[in-house]
Motif scaffolding. Structure first.
Motif, PDB file in Angstrom:
ATOM      1  N   GLY A  25      -4.502  -8.294 -20.900  1.00 13.04           N
ATOM      2  CA  GLY A  25      -5.536  -7.849 -21.833  1.00 13.04           C
ATOM      3  C   GLY A  25      -6.628  -7.035 -21.174  1.00 13.04           C
TER       4      GLY A  25
ATOM      5  N   ARG B  24      -1.538  -5.144 -16.530  1.00 13.48           N
ATOM      6  CA  ARG B  24      -2.814  -4.813 -17.169  1.00 13.48           C
ATOM      7  C   ARG B  24      -2.730  -5.063 -18.676  1.00 13.48           C
ATOM      8  NH1 ARG B  24      -4.668  -0.410 -19.442  1.00 13.48           N
ATOM      9  NH2 ARG B  24      -2.963   0.935 -18.759  1.00 13.48           N
ATOM     10  N   LEU B  25      -1.628  -4.622 -19.288  1.00 13.72           N
ATOM     11  CA  LEU B  25      -1.480  -4.819 -20.730  1.00 13.72           C
ATOM     12  C   LEU B  25      -1.378  -6.300 -21.073  1.00 13.72           C
ATOM     13  CD1 LEU B  25       0.994  -1.969 -21.774  1.00 13.72           C
ATOM     14  CD2 LEU B  25      -1.482  -2.075 -22.079  1.00 13.72           C
ATOM     15  N   LEU B  26      -0.609  -7.030 -20.290  1.00 14.24           N
ATOM     16  CA  LEU B  26      -0.340  -8.420 -20.644  1.00 14.24           C
ATOM     17  C   LEU B  26      -1.490  -9.361 -20.313  1.00 14.24           C
ATOM     18  CD1 LEU B  26       3.436  -8.845 -19.777  1.00 14.24           C
ATOM     19  CD2 LEU B  26       2.366  -8.585 -22.008  1.00 14.24           C
TER      20      LEU B  26
ATOM     21  N   ALA C 249      -0.011 -18.428 -21.882  1.00 13.71           N
ATOM     22  CA  ALA C 249      -0.073 -17.065 -21.363  1.00 13.71           C
ATOM     23  C   ALA C 249       1.310 -16.424 -21.361  1.00 13.71           C
ATOM     24  CB  ALA C 249      -0.631 -17.099 -19.947  1.00 13.71           C
ATOM     25  N   PRO C 250       1.325 -15.102 -21.401  1.00 14.04           N
ATOM     26  CA  PRO C 250       2.605 -14.394 -21.372  1.00 14.04           C
ATOM     27  C   PRO C 250       3.364 -14.666 -20.069  1.00 14.04           C
ATOM     28  CG  PRO C 250       0.831 -12.904 -21.970  1.00 14.04           C
ATOM     29  CD  PRO C 250       0.196 -14.190 -21.547  1.00 14.04           C
TER      30      PRO C 250
ATOM     31  N   VAL D 140       4.698   0.481 -12.515  1.00 15.80           N
ATOM     32  CA  VAL D 140       5.140  -0.169 -13.745  1.00 15.80           C
ATOM     33  C   VAL D 140       4.608  -1.602 -13.798  1.00 15.80           C
ATOM     34  CG1 VAL D 140       7.135  -0.950 -15.050  1.00 15.80           C
ATOM     35  CG2 VAL D 140       7.207   1.244 -13.871  1.00 15.80           C
TER      36      VAL D 140
ATOM     37  N   ASP E 221      -3.125 -16.711 -16.060  1.00 12.64           N
ATOM     38  CA  ASP E 221      -3.222 -15.691 -17.112  1.00 12.64           C
ATOM     39  C   ASP E 221      -1.888 -15.003 -17.347  1.00 12.64           C
ATOM     40  OD1 ASP E 221      -6.148 -15.650 -17.719  1.00 12.64           O
ATOM     41  OD2 ASP E 221      -6.228 -15.333 -15.558  1.00 12.64           O
TER      42      ASP E 221
ATOM     43  N   HIS F 123       0.877  -1.589 -14.541  1.00  8.84           N
ATOM     44  CA  HIS F 123       0.657  -1.198 -15.928  1.00  8.84           C
ATOM     45  C   HIS F 123       0.950  -2.382 -16.863  1.00  8.84           C
ATOM     46  CE1 HIS F 123       1.488   2.112 -19.168  1.00  8.84           C
ATOM     47  NE2 HIS F 123       0.522   1.302 -19.492  1.00  8.84           N
ATOM     48  N   LEU F 124       2.092  -2.989 -16.611  1.00  6.52           N
ATOM     49  CA  LEU F 124       2.509  -4.109 -17.444  1.00  6.52           C
ATOM     50  C   LEU F 124       1.518  -5.274 -17.331  1.00  6.52           C
ATOM     51  CD1 LEU F 124       4.848  -5.211 -19.210  1.00  6.52           C
ATOM     52  CD2 LEU F 124       5.787  -6.204 -17.137  1.00  6.52           C
TER      53      LEU F 124
END
Lengths: 797, 122, 79
Positions: free
Chosen positions: B119, B115-117, B75-76, B109, B47, B112-113
């Motif tokens: 989704g 979690r955003l990436l 995926a990112p 950080v 992911d 957080h990152l």
């Protein structure tokens, strides 16, 4: 100690070893730049790792070292011996730091504060090239776009354009005063206030501020960014004392243009209310998409960007933005072109910036501190990477990288291996119980068939046990390079101190031996090498006078010989003069004069192993550390090794150490004497014979026997162990005699009886027993009894 | 459960990131260089990829280029490095990265990152 | 006197020197609601500037000197 710290220590030590050997290799071949990349990577990894812990002193040193290596790697700085010295000093510091952390769990008081001298010493290499780089201008033009602040107020931009049109030169200045600048009497604010024609300025912390209680008011943590109209010369003049702390870039109309262009396309939804990090990710996707906008839609990267956008938008719960995005994505899909998506992103971001930015003054984004001081959010738009720039990156071919993956390596703690080892030892011992059992089955219970089956079973277990033993030995094997790799550094440092020239040749570094052996070798080897450098090899002038090449040769060769690993240390120095030894030994009264006279040259040379002997005229600070060759020899013998010394006057000295490949399993011969059983290491047993009583002749109160033309002194084991019993003779009135080799001499040991040889796991004796001389340890027998293992060399001493 | 691949030659960094991410409920795999990472990604896409730039054998750029070129993963990917220069970032975008983090990484950080990436929650 | 404390307001006056930074930091640490008045400030040593940047006290008055003001703005007037 937690697992992370342990991992850190282990990895750091490995990196340090590699750094040390790479530096030395580069010193030998200064022209060889192939190692620079690897060296940088090692330092870089170390620094990166140290950042995970609160080790500011360590990080400061590594950071400076990394910067230096980066400069060297980029040809901004030449590699030289003084530089290597400095880097090796840094490596020593790191090593000491790791030791402190390892022993105490924290760096301790000595390593709280960065070692200023070391860090400044490293940084001093960078000062000059940095100035050259800043002044050359040429190299920096390519990066000017990226340096321009994106959030310049339009009034400032207008002023800039006017000034440049009026042929004034404008610069963006980045001044990062050193942390200790206040102590050097510098007031950076005063410094910048003296600058002429400042159009715009921004002052930010270099690193995020600590809580008020932890701030050091006198550690400068400021970064000044200033746009000004000035000549390059006046800037250089202004910052001449702090040239390494200030950098500037010329500003051209073109660079301003690119800022302008990126601001004009505004459309689509706004992203107000987005988290700063989410905004930054979006703006990053703009940059990424710009970089690959020329690729045929949809490339792998396009898809990844779309996925990223989808996920981030989903996390922000903005239905409008999501809908707008999906529209544009569909458009891009239909047109097979990244443009619709790109312009949506650009527009959305532009509005988001506008909403977020106060109308006056520059802005920094709130998350900036969190992201390690990297200016994030919204730069993407203003800096707009042109698609063609993406193509200028040197393509790396797939074949540049090695195509096969390395062997998988599992790191296991020594303790676990030791435990496995002990367990296997127990199996070996337990299996030795089976033959006893077979014997009893046959003799006590008359079960001959059962006895045979037990023996067959024993053979199977025995084979598996041997395989197991072999396997665990393999695990414990390590190359001698583990200890040899420290020698280039050691030799280099010592020869420099002594003003000698020595070429060190290492051979057979891949030879493997048991880890315990290798470790037991380390200290004696260091001592021998020190001795050789100090006493053996001559100073260049003396060598030339003797008709030898100026540079001496020291050769350390490792090889495997049957079940022994042999390390030989040879030098072509002055050798050991037997006559000098004789004089010295006589003067010290270490040996009877008559005995001395009877000695051969080789025997005289061997006297250097006498306790309290030192050949040098004076004890130097190098080899004269209170450790004599006698200690070296007993250290080697303790682990079952032998040491041989040979020397030719004026030509050199050869020392060879021979150690068993493994000390885990020892083969001993079981004997009986005075009603007790003992073990004697097989490698010292030359032969066993039955000796008739009348073959013993007493010469000068010493019983001896003639064996194959040699006269061998005889000793009774009972007598040696102070057991008041005669040695038992057999029916034919014969003694059991065991001929043993002890330090290249043969000695006959009279005992009561021999038994077979067995494998045992030797356990050193501990506590009070450990001080008993004459024994090398104990072993547990198959029937559960304890076998004392004799150390004949000590017994005969 | 979200799956994340950490590609870094520094075992300490891998362990550090793994501890953070696993504590937050992510499933983490590790690779020590680009080649190993590519093999793992081929077996089952992740992911999210956290990729160190500077690695022996095959660096982060080459790995990403291959990952994207062969459309193995959609995926990112986050590039992780100590350089924060514009040049480095451009190179990262060109190679196929979606974000760029500079060391040392702060746990909050990173989480957080991630979690955003990925989704949303783990 | 370049650093004068009146109640919960610190007045930075004329030239504030490097030696004052420690005092200023201490005062601001102990006075969470401490404010600063910069009205008559001509110059402050950078050590004081970073103390203000790190502690972010409320500014009751900005410097009258426009150049001083411009530099302080550049350091303190951010989001």
């Amino acid at each position: 100690m937690n697992a992370l710290l342990q991992q850190f220590l282990q990895e750091s030590r490995e990196a340090l070893e590699s750094i040390g050997s790479t530096l030395l290799a580069m010193e030998r071949e200064p022209g060889d730049h192939s190692r620079l990349g690897e060296l940088f990577r090692l330092v870089h990894t170390l620094k990166g790792n140290s950042g995970l812990f609160d080790f500011p002193a360590l990080t400061a040193v590594l950071h400076a070292a990394e910067d230096v290596m980066d400069a060297v790697r980029n040809d901004a700085l030449g590699f030289s011996q003084p530089l290597a010295d400095q880097l090796l000093d840094a490596a020593d510091y790191v090593s000491a730091f790791l030791d402190a952390v390892e022993s105490q769990g924290t760096p301790g008081a000595d390593f709280q504060v960065p070692p200023r001298k070391l860090v400044e010493g490293l940084r001093s290499w960078l000062a000059t090239p940095a100035l050259e780089g800043a002044n050359s201008g040429v190299a920096l033009v390519s990066t000017q776009n990226s340096r321009l602040p994106v959030d310049l107020p339009s009034a400032v931009r207008d002023l800039l354009i006017d000034a440049i049109n009026a042929e004034r030169t404008a610069f963006l200045l980045d001044y990062q005063p050193a942390a200790d600048c206040f102590f050097q009497g510098t007031d950076p604010l005063h410094q910048v206030r003296q600058l002429p024609d400042v159009l715009w300025r921004r002052i930010r912390p270099l690193e995020a501020w600590l809580p008020a209680a932890e701030i050091d008011a006198y550690a400068c943590n400021l970064r000044f960014e200033i746009l000004l109209l000035a000549s390059e010369e006046s800037l250089a003049e202004h910052f001449r004392y702090v040239a390494d702390q200030a950098t500037w870039w010329p500003i051209t109309l073109a660079s301003l243009q690119s800022v302008d262009e990126s601001v004009d396309t505004a459309s689509g939804s706004d992203l107000a209310g987005f988290e700063p990090l989410a905004l930054d990710i979006l703006s990053t996707q703009y940059q990424a998409l710009s970089a690959c906008s020329q690729e045929p839609w949809p490339s792998g990267q396009h898809v990844a960007i779309v996925t990223t956008l989808e996920r981030v938008l989903a996390s922000q719960d903005d239905v409008t933005a999501m809908a707008a995005f999906q529209d544009c994505r569909e458009q891009s899909n239909r047109q097979n072109d990244a443009k619709p998506l790109l312009s949506w992103l650009s527009g959305a971001m532009e509005k988001a910036i506008a909403d977020d930015t106060p109308s006056t003054g520059p802005v920094t984004t709130p998350v900036q501190g969190e992201l390690g001081g990297r200016p994030i959010a919204c730069q993407a738009l203003a800096l707009g990477v042109a698609p063609d720039q993406a193509d200028t990156i040197t393509p790396r071919r797939a074949d540049e990288t090695a195509s096969q993956a390395p062997a998988k390596v599992l790191k296991v703690e020594q303790e676990k291996i030791d435990r496995l080892m002990n367990l296997i030892g127990e199996i070996v011992v337990a299996k030795n119980g089976l033959p006893y059992l077979a014997e009893r089955a046959e003799e006590q219970y008359g079960q001959r068939e059962l006895a045979r089956e037990i023996k067959a079973q024993y053979a199977v277990v025995n084979r598996i046990a041997e395989d197991l033993q072999d396997a665990i030995m393999q695990v414990r094997m390590m190359p001698v390079s583990f200890i040899l790799q420290r020698f280039p550094r050691l030799v280099r440092d010592i020869t420099r101190k002594l003003d000698k020239k020595v070429n060190l040749i290492l051979e057979g570094e891949d030879t493997e031996a048991d880890k315990a052996m290798i470790e037991a070798l380390a200290d004696p080897l260091v001592h021998i090498v020190r001795n050789s450098l100090d006493h053996g090899l001559e100073a260049p002038a003396e060598r030339l006078a003797a008709g030898k090449p100026e540079t001496g040769t020291l050769r350390i060769r490792a090889s495997q010989n049957a079940d022994h690993v042999v390390i030989s240390i040879e030098d072509d120095g002055r050798g050991i003069d037997p006559q000098k030894i004789k004089v010295k030994v006589a003067a010290k009264g270490l040996v009877e004069p008559a005995a001395l006279e009877a000695m051969s040259d080789q025997e005289l040379v061997n006297l250097v192993f006498l306790p309290g002997f030192s050949t040098a005229e004076q004890v130097s600070d190098l080899s004269g550390r209170g450790v004599g060759m006698d200690v070296v020899r007993s250290g080697i013998e303790k682990v079952g090794g032998h040491l041989r010394l040979a020397s030719q006057v004026g030509q050199g000295t050869q020392l060879s150490l021979s150690l068993p490949l493994s000390m885990a399993v020892t083969q001993v011969m079981v004997i009986e004497s005075g009603g007790q059983r003992f073990g004697i290491p097989m490698d010292q047993v030359m032969e066993t014979v039955r000796l008739p009583d009348n073959a013993i002749h007493t010469i000068k109160h010493q019983p001896t026997a003639q064996l194959r033309g040699r006269t061998i002194p005889l000793k009774g084991l009972n007598q040696l162990l102070a057991v008041p019993l005669e040695q038992v003779r057999n029916e034919d009135d014969e003694y059991a005699l065991m001929v043993l080799r002890s330090r290249s001499e043969l000695v006959g040991l009279l005992i009561d009886d021999f038994y077979g040889s067995i494998d045992i796991i030797l356990k050193p004796m501990v506590g009070i027993l450990g001080e008993l001389s004459g024994y090398s340890g104990t072993a547990v027998m198959g029937d559960g009894s304890i076998l004392m293992i004799l150390n004949p060399t000590e017994l005969f001493a | 459960m979200k799956r994340i691949l950490i590609v870094d030659d520094a075992a300490t960094v891998r362990l550090f990131n793994r501890q953070i991410l696993e504590a937050a409920g992510y499933r983490v795999d590790e690779a020590v260089n680009g080649i190993e990472a590519l093999e793992k990604a081929l077996q089952a896409p992740y992911d999210l990829y956290l990729v160190d730039v500077n690695m022996p054998m095959q660096d982060g750029f080459s790995f990403l280029r291959q990952l994207r070129a062969q459309a193995i993963a959609q995926a990112p990917a986050v590039m992780i490095t100590t350089e924060a220069g514009e040049q480095d970032r451009r190179q990262a975008w060109a190679a196929g990265a979606n974000y760029y983090l500079t060391k040392p990484i702060k746990p909050d950080v990173l989480l957080h990152l991630v979690r955003l990436l990925t989704g949303g929650a783990a | 006197m370049s650093l004068i404390f009146k109640g919960n307001v610190a007045h930075l006056v004329d030239q504030v020197t490097v030696e004052d930074a420690e005092t200023l930091l201490e005062w601001l640490t102990q006075q969470p609601v401490g404010k600063v008045n910069l009205k008559k400030l001509e110059h402050l040593h950078a050590a004081n500037l970073q103390v203000l940047m790190a502690t972010c006290p409320k500014v009751t008055a900005w410097p009258a000197n426009p150049d001083t003001r411009a530099w302080l703005d550049a350091a303190l007037q951010q989001s």
